[in-house]
Design an enzyme around this catalytic site. Structure first.
Site: not given
Ligand code: GN1
Ligand code: MG
Length: 558
Positions: A79, A293, A295, A297, A389, A515-517
């Protein structure tokens, strides 16, 4: 070296997966010691580490397809991440993200040793009673990254190792592949599972809605489009060809012209996170622009004002524009409909207030990640969902579509009939399977055109609260746990109280941490009534997280 596919097939049918192991050991051995996790968007890592993960996802895709008795998609993309990264995600039969209960299988498949693969396959086959003799199709798509072809080869080896049939769609956008999967499984009811079928469906709907008058009121028929030097830049050309004069698309950041790198200083993520105008797009004052972006989406709209300040119209604004429009169109059909909007905690507070108070459309909150929003949106007859986003779409319940079609037959009023017909065309313009930047762009253009709005008219509905996103590195981000759609923190003890006390000091302050995923860090979001306050609030919270949740490296700074 194993050469015979026939031998592999025979082995599969006899529930003997030793060949799968040998294939793995010889060609795609597990090279990394660390474990990977099927996260918010599948697996993502440096492309050079992903060969064995791809092979194993090929195996899993075949198992999933046999379990679901349908075809499955596998998309190779990272992505908006930098070009040296890559990733993989599975697409379920209705074009939706892989069901959550299978993520643990994906993680397990990716992390076991080569010699345990046979055992894990046996485990899943026995536990879920998977019939292993079916011939299943796996649709494979990839973005424009240089690493994608060799990773696709590893994936296809995995598919073939379990006697699945890979169908290679080549370079496509993520939402295109989701669409193809659903088309195939719905036996073409949703559309033709080809690129041609996809362009035709969307372009025909767009042209029907646009009619013959292209400039209306303040709306001018030209948009600048930033393709992020990726697959979105490639595919928009087919649209432009098909759309002709009905929409003039100024195409920029097209890697084929050879000026830029994928996602580098451009694209939807760059525009959103830096809140600034991308490189490679002409800086024309008041010109409506959009970015997708890597890819395609995600979609972000923006323009530069006379002072060269960049104004963003993000996923929240897109969602509101769409919800308001759909509400009006539905009202003109005279039908009762349960329309709702789904946001995440990252939605600007001003947007939520506008939707609930002014539009009077119910809003529900979901955890970050499209799969959660999609799931929640299914509860409405018309569910609009967007992440701030720019990732989102609209889903129309099957029963609602049937209701529309029967109302069209039964109604005696021409006005109602034409309103229903219009709504049915709008539904055709939407890629309901997943957020699709290009389909979303065509929908936004349709709405602005129908209202005769400039981008400034669109922006005028409400004013965003200034906001700030920060990242904090901690030793173990799993130590942070949240509740209430990630808006409140339950672990570590005391952190939420500390956040509340800080937020209280700011006008219109709101902040949360999670926490970020997709990355190894904790994200901090803050908004407040002025830019300075939003920045200051974010910093204070980031420092608190650093202090109370095991921060590592240098202290956070603005
Ligand atoms: C704050 C933010 O923009 N987080 C993004 C990011 O996730 P995180 O879990 O925050 O790393 O990547 C995801 C996948 O692309 C998207 O769905 C999400 O909106
Ligand atoms: Mg994408």
């Amino acid at each position: 070296m194993i050469r015979s596919q026939a031998a592999l097939k025979m082995a599969n049918n006899n529930h003997n997966y030793k060949t799968v192991y040998a294939f793995a050991r010889e060609m795609h051995p597990k090279t990394e010691k660390f474990d990977v996790q099927y996260g918010t968007a599948g697996f993502r890592a440096k492309a050079s580490t992903l060969g064995y993960v791809m092979y194993r996802m090929g195996l899993l895709a075949v198992l999933r397809a046999r379990y679901k008795k349908g075809c499955i998609g596998v998309m190779i993309t990272a992505s908006h991440n930098p070009e040296p990264d890559n990733g993989v995600k599975l697409i379920d039969p209705c074009g939706e993200m892989l069901e959550q209960s299978w993520e643990k299988w994906a993680t397990k498949f990716a992390n076991v040793g080569d010699d345990q693969l046979e055992e894990v396959i046996n485990e899943i086959v026995t536990q879920l009673n998977i019939e292993m003799t079916q011939r299943v199709e796996i649709l494979v798509g990839k973005d424009t990254r240089p690493s994608s072809p060799s990773l696709a080869k590893a994936l296809c080896d995995g598919i073939l190792a379990l006697s699945g049939k890979p169908i290679d769609y080549g370079i496509v956008t993520t939402p295109q592949l989701h669409y193809f999967v659903y088309c195939r499984n719905s036996r073409h009811e949703y559309g033709l599972p080809t690129e041609e079928g996809y362009y035709r469906k969307l372009c025909n709907a767009f042209k029907k809605l646009r009619g013959q008058k292209f400039d209306v009121g303040n709306y001018s028929n030209e948009v600048f489009y930033d393709g992020a030097n990726g697959v979105g830049a490639k595919k928009i050309k087919y649209f432009q060809e098909c759309l002709g004069d009905s929409l003039k698309i100024g195409m920029y950041n097209d890697e084929l012209i050879g000026t830029g790198k994928l996602n580098y200083m451009c694209g939807a993520d760059y525009v959103k996170t830096t809140q600034s105008f991308p490189h490679g797009v002409p800086q024309e004052i008041n010109q409506r622009c959009c970015s997708v972006d890597g890819d395609a989406d995600r979609l972000m709209y923006y323009y530069l004002d006379e002072d060269k300040k960049c104004h963003l119209l993000d996923g929240d604004r897109i969602a509101i524009l769409i919800a308001e429009y759909l509400k009006e169109v539905v009202e003109s059909t005279g039908l009762e409909v349960d329309l709702g909007l789904v946001q995440t905690a990252y939605a600007n507070g001003a947007s939520t207030k506008y939707i609930t108070k002014k539009l009077k459309v119910p809003v529900s909150f979901a955890c970050t990640g499209v799969k959660y929003l999609h799931h929640q949106a299914l509860k409405f007859e018309i569910g609009v969902y967007f992440e701030a986003n720019g990732h989102g779409t609209v889903i129309f319940k099957k029963e609602f579509k049937e209701k529309l079609r029967s109302a069209l037959k039964d109604s005696s009023s021409d006005e109602v009939k034409s309103a229903i017909e219009k709504l049915l065309v709008v539904i055709d313009l939407v890629n309901e399977t997943v957020g699709d930047a290009i389909s979303d762009m065509l929908l936004v253009e349709t709405i602005l055109h129908s209202k005769g709005w400039s981008v400034q008219d669109w922006e005028g509905a409400y004013t965003d609260l200034p906001n700030r996103l920060m990242k904090v590195s901690v030793k173990d981000r799993a130590k942070i746990q949240t509740t209430d759609a990630e808006r409140r923190c339950v672990k570590p003890d005391g952190l939420q109280d500390a956040i509340d006390a800080i937020v209280d000091k700011y006008n219109a302050g709101r902040s949360f941490v999670r926490p970020s995923g997709t990355e190894d860090l904790v994200r901090v979001y803050a908004e407040a009534s002025t830019r300075e306050e939003a920045d200051q609030l974010a910093l204070e919270i980031a420092l608190k997280v650093y202090e109370m949740a095991g921060g590592i490296g240098p202290e956070p700074t603005l």
